[in-house]
Design a protein around this motif. Structure first.
Motif, PDB file in Angstrom:
ATOM      1  N   ILE A   6       1.077  -1.350   0.315  1.00 32.25           N
ATOM      2  CA  ILE A   6       0.104   0.008   0.024  1.00 32.25           C
ATOM      3  C   ILE A   6       0.820   1.464  -0.060  1.00 32.25           C
ATOM      4  N   SER A   7       0.675   1.996  -0.877  1.00 37.73           N
ATOM      5  CA  SER A   7       1.555   3.182  -1.171  1.00 37.73           C
ATOM      6  C   SER A   7       0.742   4.597  -0.596  1.00 37.73           C
ATOM      7  N   HIS A   8      -0.251   4.449  -0.429  1.00 35.59           N
ATOM      8  CA  HIS A   8      -1.068   5.551   0.194  1.00 35.59           C
ATOM      9  C   HIS A   8      -2.416   5.088   0.808  1.00 35.59           C
ATOM     10  N   THR A   9      -2.580   5.653   1.994  1.00 31.69           N
ATOM     11  CA  THR A   9      -3.925   5.871   2.559  1.00 31.69           C
ATOM     12  C   THR A   9      -4.221   7.282   2.620  1.00 31.69           C
ATOM     13  N   GLY A  10      -5.612   7.638   2.207  1.00 32.96           N
ATOM     14  CA  GLY A  10      -5.965   9.129   2.388  1.00 32.96           C
ATOM     15  C   GLY A  10      -7.585   9.157   2.307  1.00 32.96           C
ATOM     16  N   GLN A  11      -8.013  10.416   2.455  1.00 28.22           N
ATOM     17  CA  GLN A  11      -9.424  10.565   2.568  1.00 28.22           C
ATOM     18  C   GLN A  11      -9.676  11.902   1.628  1.00 28.22           C
ATOM     19  N   LEU A  12     -10.947  11.725   1.096  1.00 30.38           N
ATOM     20  CA  LEU A  12     -11.364  12.619   0.137  1.00 30.38           C
ATOM     21  C   LEU A  12     -12.462  13.554   0.638  1.00 30.38           C
ATOM     22  N   PHE A  13     -12.458  14.743   0.487  1.00 28.09           N
ATOM     23  CA  PHE A  13     -13.549  15.613   1.207  1.00 28.09           C
ATOM     24  C   PHE A  13     -14.537  16.672   0.152  1.00 28.09           C
ATOM     25  N   PHE A  14     -15.298  17.196   0.648  1.00 28.02           N
ATOM     26  CA  PHE A  14     -16.227  17.933  -0.185  1.00 28.02           C
ATOM     27  C   PHE A  14     -16.609  19.283   0.340  1.00 28.02           C
ATOM     28  N   ASN A  15     -16.800  20.213  -0.662  1.00 31.20           N
ATOM     29  CA  ASN A  15     -16.780  21.770  -0.356  1.00 31.20           C
ATOM     30  C   ASN A  15     -18.272  21.724   0.568  1.00 31.20           C
ATOM     31  N   ASP A  16     -18.051  22.566   1.762  1.00 28.44           N
ATOM     32  CA  ASP A  16     -19.368  22.728   2.650  1.00 28.44           C
ATOM     33  C   ASP A  16     -20.657  23.379   2.215  1.00 28.44           C
ATOM     34  N   THR A  17     -20.328  24.312   1.273  1.00 27.37           N
ATOM     35  CA  THR A  17     -21.281  25.325   0.649  1.00 27.37           C
ATOM     36  C   THR A  17     -22.290  24.344  -0.197  1.00 27.37           C
ATOM     37  N   PHE A  18     -21.487  23.550  -0.837  1.00 31.37           N
ATOM     38  CA  PHE A  18     -22.120  22.668  -1.748  1.00 31.37           C
ATOM     39  C   PHE A  18     -23.190  21.680  -0.856  1.00 31.37           C
ATOM     40  N   LEU A  19     -22.538  20.933   0.320  1.00 35.76           N
ATOM     41  CA  LEU A  19     -23.106  20.201   1.227  1.00 35.76           C
ATOM     42  C   LEU A  19     -24.157  20.727   1.712  1.00 35.76           C
ATOM     43  N   ASP A  20     -24.274  22.053   2.081  1.00 33.25           N
ATOM     44  CA  ASP A  20     -25.180  22.361   2.735  1.00 33.25           C
ATOM     45  C   ASP A  20     -26.527  22.449   1.835  1.00 33.25           C
ATOM     46  N   SER A  21     -26.662  22.947   0.663  1.00 31.07           N
ATOM     47  CA  SER A  21     -27.516  22.900  -0.205  1.00 31.07           C
ATOM     48  C   SER A  21     -27.945  21.446  -0.212  1.00 31.07           C
ATOM     49  N   PHE A  22     -27.241  20.523  -0.563  1.00 32.12           N
ATOM     50  CA  PHE A  22     -27.402  18.915  -1.136  1.00 32.12           C
ATOM     51  C   PHE A  22     -28.057  18.492   0.016  1.00 32.12           C
ATOM     52  N   TYR A  23     -27.485  18.393   1.292  1.00 30.66           N
ATOM     53  CA  TYR A  23     -28.153  17.742   2.123  1.00 30.66           C
ATOM     54  C   TYR A  23     -29.542  18.062   2.510  1.00 30.66           C
ATOM     55  N   SER A  24     -29.909  19.448   2.467  1.00 33.90           N
ATOM     56  CA  SER A  24     -31.032  19.993   2.986  1.00 33.90           C
ATOM     57  C   SER A  24     -32.111  19.720   2.041  1.00 33.90           C
ATOM     58  N   SER A  25     -31.758  19.474   0.730  1.00 31.10           N
ATOM     59  CA  SER A  25     -32.650  19.578  -0.239  1.00 31.10           C
ATOM     60  C   SER A  25     -32.979  18.189  -1.163  1.00 31.10           C
ATOM     61  N   THR A  26     -31.963  17.419  -0.724  1.00 28.35           N
ATOM     62  CA  THR A  26     -32.088  15.891  -1.684  1.00 28.35           C
ATOM     63  C   THR A  26     -32.321  14.798  -1.142  1.00 28.35           C
ATOM     64  N   ALA A  27     -33.405  14.144  -1.401  1.00 26.43           N
ATOM     65  CA  ALA A  27     -33.801  12.825  -0.745  1.00 26.43           C
ATOM     66  C   ALA A  27     -32.829  11.651  -1.065  1.00 26.43           C
ATOM     67  N   PRO A  28     -32.268  10.709  -0.364  1.00 20.24           N
ATOM     68  CA  PRO A  28     -32.909  10.475   0.973  1.00 20.24           C
ATOM     69  C   PRO A  28     -32.170  11.174   2.184  1.00 20.24           C
ATOM     70  N   TYR A  29     -31.230  11.827   1.665  1.00 24.82           N
ATOM     71  CA  TYR A  29     -30.215  12.748   2.767  1.00 24.82           C
ATOM     72  C   TYR A  29     -30.937  13.662   3.549  1.00 24.82           C
ATOM     73  N   SER A  30     -31.951  14.504   3.065  1.00 25.78           N
ATOM     74  CA  SER A  30     -32.679  15.439   3.894  1.00 25.78           C
ATOM     75  C   SER A  30     -33.441  14.851   4.854  1.00 25.78           C
ATOM     76  N   SER A  31     -33.908  13.671   4.827  1.00 26.07           N
ATOM     77  CA  SER A  31     -34.617  12.990   6.046  1.00 26.07           C
ATOM     78  C   SER A  31     -33.684  12.752   7.378  1.00 26.07           C
ATOM     79  N   PHE A  32     -32.446  12.816   7.034  1.00 23.74           N
ATOM     80  CA  PHE A  32     -31.309  12.710   8.025  1.00 23.74           C
ATOM     81  C   PHE A  32     -30.581  13.863   8.329  1.00 23.74           C
TER      82      PHE A  32
END
Length: 285
Positions: A169-195
């Motif tokens: 294994i030559s790398h272990t990492g994590q990928l991340f996402f822009n919070d401005t996008f996530l705020d809109s996405f999670y609040s308005s998109t099913a099934p994420y909005s229910s959680f």
């Protein structure tokens, strides 16, 4: 404009902007697109994945097409190595990990299970590229939204072609996402909005211990939308990872440490009162 930088320690390169930085004193090109990033903890929910491109297994969520390009940190070209492979794993829309269904719902000392959703590994093509079909990940209290990944090389497939074994294994990492996008996405998109309406709010990048203490800002993916002929929407995400092909995580170690000093791992209380109910503890789906 050119700049020379010497880097000490175990690092990798991610194409995230207009900078090319290469480990060990190679040129950093201000007109290029690479930037150095450290190893990131693998977290508590890793298990070896099956060889496959589509990891959804019918899970609810918005389709995510994730493209990962791997390059060699010394040449900024395609790694000239045998059986380069990329592995990913992440939680579902409700913050649950396969193989650790009960633990990721807050049940301490619970047994693991045989579920495999949202995990996979692929051999890279001749351009060092893999494309995964998955769903956009949800979130759980204490961590910003993320996807885990590992880059393997020099291993082999099992006789049935389902597993990648050996190599390093030559790398272990994590990928991340822009919070401005996530705020809109999670609040308005099913099934994420229910959680999305929980007693405790979603952890932002600015409050995530791993993101801030392990160079997570270099793991931010580029995002765009795509609409199919049937009218369904997908999210396209891409990032390029440049590895040190001589690095062997097995001899250097990537500890399964708590997920940041201010953010404990998502077990034992990560599901606070007030959240929508999860499936029965007996459920492995």
């Amino acid at each position: 404009e050119m700049e020379l930088r010497v880097v000490v320690g175990v690092w990798l390169l991610l194409l995230v902007g207009s900078v090319v930085r290469v480990e060990g004193g190679c040129l950093e090109k201000r007109q290029g697109v690479c930037s150095l990033n450290p190893e990131v903890t693998q977290g508590p929910y890793y298990v070896a994945s099956t060889m496959r491109q589509n990891v959804t297994e019918g899970k609810d969520g918005v389709t995510l097409v994730l493209t990962i390009n791997v390059i060699d940190s010394q040449t900024c070209g395609v790694p000239q190595t045998q059986n380069l492979a990329v592995e990913i794993w992440h939680c579902d829309f409700a913050g649950i990990y396969s193989h650790y269904v009960l633990q990721s719902q807050g049940y301490q000392n619970a047994a693991t299970d045989n579920t495999t959703f949202l995990r996979g590994i692929q051999l890279a093509d001749n351009n060092g590229q893999v494309v995964f079909y998955t769903i956009f990940p949800g979130w759980y209290v204490g961590r910003a939204t993320h996807i885990h990944l590992k880059v393997h090389q020099l291993g082999n497939l099992t006789a049935d072609g389902l597993r990648y074994v050996g190599g390093r294994i030559s790398h272990t990492g994590q990928l991340f996402f822009n919070d401005t996008f996530l705020d809109s996405f999670y609040s308005s998109t099913a099934p994420y909005s229910s959680f999305n309406n929980r007693t405790q709010s979603r952890t932002l990048l600015s409050s995530d211990g791993i993101y801030n203490n392990q160079g997570g800002n270099y793991g931010l993916v580029s995002l765009s939308n795509s609409a199919s002929s049937s009218g369904s929407n997908s999210i396209l995400a891409s990032i390029t990872v440049a590895i040190n092909t001589t690095f062997d995580e097995g001899s250097n170690g990537n500890q399964i440490i708590p997920e940041g000093p201010s953010n404990p791992p998502p077990q034992g209380g990560s599901r606070p009162p007030g959240m929508p109910p999860f499936p029965s503890p007996a459920s492995n789906t």
